[in-house]
Design an enzyme around this catalytic site. Structure first.
Site, short mmCIF file in Angstrom:
data_model
loop_
_atom_site.label_atom_id
_atom_site.label_comp_id
_atom_site.label_asym_id
_atom_site.label_seq_id
_atom_site.Cartn_x
_atom_site.Cartn_y
_atom_site.Cartn_z
N ASP A 126 0.75 -1.03 -0.03
CA ASP A 126 -0.09 0.00 -0.01
C ASP A 126 0.92 1.29 -0.05
O ASP A 126 2.22 1.11 0.05
CB ASP A 126 -1.01 -0.03 1.15
CG ASP A 126 -2.23 0.74 0.76
OD1 ASP A 126 -2.38 1.34 0.32
OD2 ASP A 126 -3.17 0.22 1.65
N TRP A 161 -2.62 3.42 -5.78
CA TRP A 161 -3.84 4.00 -6.19
C TRP A 161 -3.79 4.87 -7.56
O TRP A 161 -4.30 5.79 -7.86
CB TRP A 161 -4.45 4.96 -5.15
CG TRP A 161 -4.44 4.57 -3.86
CD1 TRP A 161 -4.98 3.24 -3.21
CD2 TRP A 161 -3.58 5.12 -2.73
NE1 TRP A 161 -4.54 3.20 -2.14
CE2 TRP A 161 -3.90 4.19 -1.66
CE3 TRP A 161 -2.87 6.28 -2.57
CZ2 TRP A 161 -3.31 4.44 -0.44
CZ3 TRP A 161 -2.43 6.57 -1.36
CH2 TRP A 161 -2.47 5.58 -0.17
N GLY A 162 -2.77 4.26 -8.23
CA GLY A 162 -2.48 4.96 -9.82
C GLY A 162 -1.70 6.19 -9.54
O GLY A 162 -1.40 6.92 -10.52
N ASP A 183 -10.10 3.73 -3.13
CA ASP A 183 -10.92 2.24 -2.76
C ASP A 183 -12.24 2.35 -3.38
O ASP A 183 -13.18 3.10 -3.15
CB ASP A 183 -10.83 2.54 -1.26
CG ASP A 183 -9.54 2.04 -0.63
OD1 ASP A 183 -8.75 2.32 -1.44
OD2 ASP A 183 -9.41 2.05 0.62
C1 GAL Z 1 -6.10 1.38 1.52
C2 GAL Z 1 -6.02 0.18 0.46
C3 GAL Z 1 -7.18 -0.65 0.83
C4 GAL Z 1 -6.69 -1.35 2.07
C5 GAL Z 1 -6.75 -0.15 3.12
C6 GAL Z 1 -6.21 -1.07 4.34
O1 GAL Z 1 -5.04 2.15 0.98
O2 GAL Z 1 -6.50 0.78 -0.66
O3 GAL Z 1 -7.39 -1.67 -0.47
O4 GAL Z 1 -5.92 -2.05 1.69
O5 GAL Z 1 -5.84 0.70 2.52
O6 GAL Z 1 -6.00 0.09 5.39
#
Ligand code: GAL
Length: 375
Positions: A126, A161-162, A183
């Site tokens: 992430d 996230w691109g 998300d």
């Molecule tokens: C976001 C991610 C989600 C999930 C979340 C966990 O940044 O895009 O898919 O993993 O964090 O905190």
């Protein structure tokens, strides 16, 4: 070679958020096997954020949460492997994960080794809490190498996230799939906006590294961590069909233990999965867009087959247009398509010149097509 076709599996985040445990994960592994998901192709079981203690140990290693995973991660991994599945875990390129747990910035090589020691086969990586001066792509290069040097084959699922035009360089970082948007939530406008935003990027998704439109919300029906309104069965059909046609990884996000038959059949639809898993991995192209909310797509598949998808994203039942001239088949070609409806199995044709089915609001039609001479 990993990710010859879009990776398929299950991920804990959409439904469970931080509410995860060894017991739940074991039950999910059992459900994946006993309810037919493994046989349909879903192989990775991924534990997302919130699996660790808030402090590293004295030697700087991540420590699994002792309450949630009392037997440690190797035990979880062994169980998942014993069920013929593969084991996925989660970390983050910043100093903390999105939920505030310790993350891998400046610990990449140590953490990758821990994952390898635990028998991890998949790492979702992430992008929260990146130090301001750190270079985003470089952090993904680092983890790409850290995973490689472990000597274990670990599928690298990048999740920035691109940012920084990810589709253009993240394959070079060793990633096997990469998130290209923020998300997903369990509602129609969320998956619609994600899919439409990626039409220009369909070409950045192919064998070895796929554009991940995010975990599926099919079957959540408004319950769970990423639920925000829920979807109808027609909307889940549209969501799943778009992800399949668009070459996205298919990571299920609902609770498989309690899922109803309708969504289970959808997630295990053999024709849609075959389109998604087509070995040539060609992206579809947009044939026709009417009013900004009715779309037809055409996709070449291996072995001389094709897929045609019709998506009615408007709020009214309406025809969705696909003139075969616009996909490269003029009337003078004397060719047509034999069609097979992937939802009903119904077959007919050859259909010549155009096919504009009536599609209910928020629903879709998808056909497997064979091109034949008609004269
Ligand atoms: C976001 C991610 C989600 C999930 C979340 C966990 O940044 O895009 O898919 O993993 O964090 O905190």
């Amino acid at each position: 070679m990993l990710a010859k076709t879009p990776p398929m599996g299950w991920n804990s985040w959409n439904t469970f958020g931080g509410d995860i445990s060894e017991t739940m994960i074991r039950e999910m592994a059992d459900a994946m096997v006993e309810l037919g998901y493994r046989d349909a192709g879903y192989e990775y079981l991924v534990i997302d954020d919130c699996w660790s203690e808030l402090q590293r140990d004295d030697s700087g290693r991540l420590v699994p949460d002792r309450r949630k995973f009392p037997n440690g991660m190797k035990a979880v991994s062994d169980y998942i492997h014993s069920r013929g599945l593969k084991f996925g875990m989660y970390s983050c390129a910043g100093v903390r994960t999105c939920a505030g747990h310790p993350a891998s910035f400046d610990h990449e090589f140590t953490d990758a080794q821990s994952f390898a020691d635990w028998g991890v086969d998949f790492l979702k990586y992430d992008f929260c809490y990146k130090p301001e001066r750190a270079d985003g792509p470089l952090l993904y290069y680092r983890m790409g190498l850290a995973l490689k040097v472990t000597g274990r084959e670990i599928l690298y699922s990048a999740c920035n996230w691109g940012h920084d035009d990810a589709g253009k360089w993240i394959r070079s970082a060793g990633a096997h799939m990469y998130r290209s948007t923020g998300d997903i939530q369990d509602n129609f406008s969320s998956f619609r906006d994600i899919a439409l935003s990626q039409i220009p990027n369909l070409c950045y998704s192919n064998t070895g590294c796929f554009n991940d439109l995010d975990m599926l919300v099919v079957g959540m029906y408004g319950k769970g961590n990423a639920a925000l309104g829920g979807c109808s069965d027609a909307e889940y059909r549209t969501h799943f069909a778009l992800w399949c046609l668009f070459n996205s990884p298919l990571m299920i996000g609902c609770d498989l233990r309690t899922l109803n038959g309708e969504s289970r059949r959808l997630l295990q639809n053999r024709d849609l999965i075959a389109i998604n898993q087509d070995p040539e991995g060609r992206p579809p192209f947009l044939v026709c867009c009417t009013n900004g909310n009715r779309y037809s797509f055409f996709r070449h598949l291996a072995d001389g087959k094709f897929a045609i998808g019709y998506f009615n994203l408007s709020d009214d039942d309406t025809d969705v247009i696909c003139s075969f001239t616009d996909l490269g088949l003029p009337a003078a070609s004397d060719c047509g398509f034999l069609l097979r409806d992937v939802f009903t199995g119904e077959e007919w044709g050859p259909v010549r010149e155009y096919y504009n089915p009536l599609v209910p609001a928020h629903d879709c039609k998808v056909y497997l097509a064979t091109l034949v001479k008609t004269a």
